[in-house]
Design a protein around this motif. Structure first.
Motif, PDB file in Angstrom:
ATOM      1  N   PHE A   1       0.816  -1.212   0.000  1.00 55.17           N
ATOM      2  CA  PHE A   1       0.000   0.000   0.000  1.00 55.17           C
ATOM      3  C   PHE A   1       0.851   1.263   0.000  1.00 55.17           C
ATOM      4  N   GLY A   2       2.004   1.212   0.641  1.00 56.33           N
ATOM      5  CA  GLY A   2       2.896   2.361   0.614  1.00 56.33           C
ATOM      6  C   GLY A   2       2.699   3.360   1.731  1.00 56.33           C
ATOM      7  N   PHE A   3       2.406   2.880   2.956  1.00 59.08           N
ATOM      8  CA  PHE A   3       2.328   3.798   4.096  1.00 59.08           C
ATOM      9  C   PHE A   3       2.617   3.034   5.380  1.00 59.08           C
ATOM     10  N   VAL A   4       2.886   3.785   6.439  1.00 54.61           N
ATOM     11  CA  VAL A   4       3.138   3.202   7.757  1.00 54.61           C
ATOM     12  C   VAL A   4       2.138   3.793   8.747  1.00 54.61           C
ATOM     13  N   LEU A   5       1.538   2.937   9.589  1.00 59.11           N
ATOM     14  CA  LEU A   5       0.601   3.373  10.630  1.00 59.11           C
ATOM     15  C   LEU A   5       1.317   3.382  11.967  1.00 59.11           C
TER      16      LEU A   5
ATOM     17  N   PHE B   1      -1.713   7.523  13.352  1.00 57.35           N
ATOM     18  CA  PHE B   1      -1.295   8.471  12.321  1.00 57.35           C
ATOM     19  C   PHE B   1      -0.593   7.739  11.177  1.00 57.35           C
ATOM     20  N   LEU B   2      -0.758   8.297   9.984  1.00 62.06           N
ATOM     21  CA  LEU B   2      -0.224   7.708   8.765  1.00 62.06           C
ATOM     22  C   LEU B   2       1.035   8.456   8.350  1.00 62.06           C
ATOM     23  N   TRP B   3       2.116   7.721   8.163  1.00 61.96           N
ATOM     24  CA  TRP B   3       3.408   8.316   7.824  1.00 61.96           C
ATOM     25  C   TRP B   3       4.076   7.524   6.709  1.00 61.96           C
ATOM     26  N   GLU B   4       5.211   8.074   6.249  1.00 61.28           N
ATOM     27  CA  GLU B   4       6.044   7.431   5.224  1.00 61.28           C
ATOM     28  C   GLU B   4       5.199   7.014   4.014  1.00 61.28           C
ATOM     29  N   VAL B   5       4.464   7.993   3.498  1.00 63.71           N
ATOM     30  CA  VAL B   5       3.636   7.747   2.315  1.00 63.71           C
ATOM     31  C   VAL B   5       4.550   7.741   1.093  1.00 63.71           C
ATOM     32  N   ASP B   6       4.721   6.578   0.492  1.00 68.90           N
ATOM     33  CA  ASP B   6       5.679   6.414  -0.609  1.00 68.90           C
ATOM     34  C   ASP B   6       5.151   7.018  -1.906  1.00 68.90           C
ATOM     35  N   PRO B   7       5.955   7.823  -2.569  1.00 69.07           N
ATOM     36  CA  PRO B   7       5.539   8.434  -3.843  1.00 69.07           C
ATOM     37  C   PRO B   7       5.184   7.378  -4.885  1.00 69.07           C
ATOM     38  N   GLY B   8       4.074   7.604  -5.554  1.00 68.60           N
ATOM     39  CA  GLY B   8       3.671   6.747  -6.665  1.00 68.60           C
ATOM     40  C   GLY B   8       2.966   5.472  -6.286  1.00 68.60           C
ATOM     41  N   LEU B   9       2.919   5.148  -5.001  1.00 71.63           N
ATOM     42  CA  LEU B   9       2.259   3.905  -4.585  1.00 71.63           C
ATOM     43  C   LEU B   9       0.784   4.174  -4.267  1.00 71.63           C
TER      44      LEU B   9
ATOM     45  N   HIS C   1      -3.731  -0.261  18.872  1.00 71.05           N
ATOM     46  CA  HIS C   1      -2.997  -0.229  17.613  1.00 71.05           C
ATOM     47  C   HIS C   1      -3.031  -1.606  16.933  1.00 71.05           C
ATOM     48  N   GLU C   2      -2.869  -2.664  17.722  1.00 67.70           N
ATOM     49  CA  GLU C   2      -2.853  -4.007  17.153  1.00 67.70           C
ATOM     50  C   GLU C   2      -4.211  -4.363  16.545  1.00 67.70           C
ATOM     51  N   GLU C   3      -5.298  -3.963  17.218  1.00 67.42           N
ATOM     52  CA  GLU C   3      -6.637  -4.248  16.689  1.00 67.42           C
ATOM     53  C   GLU C   3      -6.868  -3.528  15.362  1.00 67.42           C
ATOM     54  N   ILE C   4      -6.385  -2.286  15.267  1.00 70.36           N
ATOM     55  CA  ILE C   4      -6.565  -1.520  14.038  1.00 70.36           C
ATOM     56  C   ILE C   4      -5.766  -2.131  12.897  1.00 70.36           C
ATOM     57  N   VAL C   5      -4.534  -2.531  13.181  1.00 65.46           N
ATOM     58  CA  VAL C   5      -3.716  -3.188  12.163  1.00 65.46           C
ATOM     59  C   VAL C   5      -4.416  -4.452  11.666  1.00 65.46           C
ATOM     60  N   SER C   6      -5.003  -5.218  12.574  1.00 65.76           N
ATOM     61  CA  SER C   6      -5.715  -6.446  12.187  1.00 65.76           C
ATOM     62  C   SER C   6      -6.908  -6.134  11.293  1.00 65.76           C
ATOM     63  N   ARG C   7      -7.604  -5.043  11.604  1.00 67.14           N
ATOM     64  CA  ARG C   7      -8.774  -4.680  10.785  1.00 67.14           C
ATOM     65  C   ARG C   7      -8.349  -4.275   9.377  1.00 67.14           C
ATOM     66  N   ILE C   8      -7.236  -3.563   9.279  1.00 71.85           N
ATOM     67  CA  ILE C   8      -6.745  -3.168   7.949  1.00 71.85           C
ATOM     68  C   ILE C   8      -6.339  -4.405   7.159  1.00 71.85           C
ATOM     69  N   ARG C   9      -5.622  -5.318   7.794  1.00 69.24           N
ATOM     70  CA  ARG C   9      -5.185  -6.540   7.103  1.00 69.24           C
ATOM     71  C   ARG C   9      -6.373  -7.401   6.699  1.00 69.24           C
ATOM     72  N   ALA C  10      -7.436  -7.370   7.497  1.00 74.33           N
ATOM     73  CA  ALA C  10      -8.617  -8.180   7.189  1.00 74.33           C
ATOM     74  C   ALA C  10      -9.328  -7.715   5.930  1.00 74.33           C
ATOM     75  N   GLN C  11      -9.042  -6.479   5.482  1.00 75.12           N
ATOM     76  CA  GLN C  11      -9.683  -5.965   4.270  1.00 75.12           C
ATOM     77  C   GLN C  11      -9.075  -6.550   3.005  1.00 75.12           C
TER      78      GLN C  11
END
Length: 499
Positions: free
Chosen positions: A273-277, A290-298, A324-334
């Motif tokens: 996806f090109g970002f870090v949470l 917060f969303l960081w390290e948004v990679d250009p072009g991704l 934080h762990e629950e949110i990461v799991s929800r994103i991965r579940a998508q």
């Protein structure tokens, strides 16, 4: 409200308190939890409305249980000294509404998400169980048990930017806390959507209920060049008075707001996806994601993600209260397609100031559709839909003028299409509750003029794209069409949203 873990089934026992004649009632919850007398007809006319608020890091102070096999949301515990207890929420109360939504038949998880997504303030519509049973038998109309406000009769949250004429209003008052606004014609307040004769409820998230006129004047002066007002027009005041409903901020529609939540739809690419949470404290000291390290072009950058965005929701569900762990799991579940709702730092500060969740204004910001619709960067995208039947559209039945101001997301809330057989632009879809709907636009209306310019030539599409970027209000002269043949005239799915 604390978390999903607060849900219990009916096998759980509600806390009991004993009365000691020497000590008196030693729990304030018990003293507030006396049942209404079902024989008192006044208590059967309307529900109770509990407007709850909470400080950072605190809860509203109540717990829910859902009866097994039944969509009943029952308050099973109210904590002493909390907002819930102060506002009269009682053990055994049934929750029928959250803000402007009827939730009686919704799943408990949905109700919890609605309360969490409401942020620091929430309005609950409740009945005592015994009273509700009698009221339902007498009234025979469930709509009266949990009334909601239509899009045209809700308080407004209006952001006003001062111009050469100031804020564009003066204040009249009768006594402490009662203030009404007198608008200057064409002034900043009118352009920001403040209705004529509006009652002033809040300034920058602070209630004026106990203000003197001098205190209000000082508060407005301290606002500087811009101010955000919570107001209610006369018809809204009257409707809420009839319903016994408070003029509550969580019911408000946003008008000309400076900031908005954003829906991002990401499709995973070969490089991810090109970002870090990250979980960290924001500028206001609040812990968040917060969303960081948004990679250009991704995919993240292409969807509009910006470094420093705060994450509000995943797949439309609030992340409030999740680790934080629950949110990461929800994103991965998508999986490979992820939908995120975010705000930038400016929007985060704005909604923190007015003490409202950005998610309250998401529905009127964007209508959920395809990712292409939601993430389109263009302000106006209009296409000629293929029309097989080249017969002329039905004849107009009169004309009228409508003035539109941008909604919370900066859009006007309608789709525009044209007929290939001739110079005819028409409204193919109107977003419910949007600016266009409030101004009276209807599906099938033909556009005759835009901001005084006649429509009917080859340059119509280009001109409309330019006018979409013009300063509001947008003035449309419309011709109403007869309903005969309307379905054949407007092909399914025609047009793109006019932003």
């Amino acid at each position: 409200m604390e978390s999903a873990a607060d849900l219990q089934d009916t096998a759980s026992l509600t806390l009991k308190f004993e009365f000691n004649p020497k000590l008196g009632i030693d729990n304030p919850v018990l003293s507030l939890a006396e049942d209404h007398d079902p024989s008192d007809l006044r208590s059967l006319e309307r529900p109770r409305f509990c407007l709850l608020s909470k400080e950072e890091g605190r809860s509203f102070g109540f717990h829910l249980q859902q009866e097994l096999g039944r969509a009943r949301h029952v308050v099973c515990r109210v904590e002493p000294g909390t907002s819930a207890q102060r506002q009269g929420l009682r053990e055994g109360d049934r929750i029928l509404g959250v803000n402007n939504h009827v939730v009686e038949h919704e799943d408990s998880e949905v109700v919890i998400r609605r309360i969490q997504a409401s942020g620091p303030r929430v309005l609950l519509t409740v009945w005592a169980q015994r009273v509700l049973d009698v009221a339902r038998a007498l009234q025979g109309n469930d709509a009266l048990l949990c009334p909601i406000l239509g899009p045209e009769v809700r308080p407004r949250l209006c952001h006003i930017v001062k111009d050469e004429g100031g804020f564009g209003f003066t204040v009249t008052h009768e006594h402490r806390g009662s203030f009404w606004l007198v608008l200057s014609t064409g002034g900043a307040a009118e352009r920001a959507g403040v209705p004529p004769g509006a009652r002033l409820l809040e300034v920058n998230g602070v209630s004026v209920e106990k203000f003197t006129h001098n205190q209000l004047s000082r508060k407005l002066w301290q606002s500087g060049e811009q101010v955000t007002l919570l107001v209610a027009g006369p018809e809204v005041e009257e409707k809420c008075r009839q319903l016994g409903m408070p003029l509550a901020a969580p019911l408000a529609e946003g008008w000309a707001l400076p900031s908005k939540p954003r829906c991002l739809h990401l499709e995973k690419g070969p490089q991810g996806f090109g970002f870090v949470l990250r979980e960290e404290k924001g500028l206001d000291g609040r812990l968040g994601q917060f969303l960081w390290e948004v990679d250009p072009g991704l995919p993240a950058e292409r969807a509009g993600m910006q470094a420093g965005d705060r994450l509000l929701a995943v797949a439309g569900d609030s992340v409030e209260g999740l680790s934080h762990e629950e949110i990461v799991s929800r994103i991965r579940a998508q999986g490979s397609c992820v939908s995120l709702t975010v705000v930038d730092p400016e929007a985060d500060r704005f909604f923190s100031m007015v003490r409202l969740s950005p998610l309250l204004f998401l529905e009127s910001t964007e209508v959920r559709g395809s990712p292409q619709d939601t993430c389109s960067a263009s302000l106006a995208e209009i296409k000629n839909p293929p029309v097989e039947d080249t017969a002329m559209p039905p004849v107009p039945v009169g004309s009228r003028q409508c003035f539109l101001y941008p909604g919370p997301g900066g859009g006007y809330g309608f789709r525009l299409s044209c007929v290939a057989c001739g110079p005819c632009l028409f409204i193919s879809q109107v977003t419910q509750g949007g600016s266009a709907a409030q101004a009276g636009l209807q599906r099938g209306d033909m556009i005759l003029e835009v901001n005084g310019y006649p429509v009917g030539g080859e340059t119509d599409l280009e001109r409309l794209k330019q006018l979409a970027e013009a300063e509001p209000p947008l003035c449309l002269k419309l011709a109403t069409r007869s309903p005969q043949g309307l379905e054949a005239w407007i092909p399914p799915g025609s047009g793109k949203r006019f932003r």
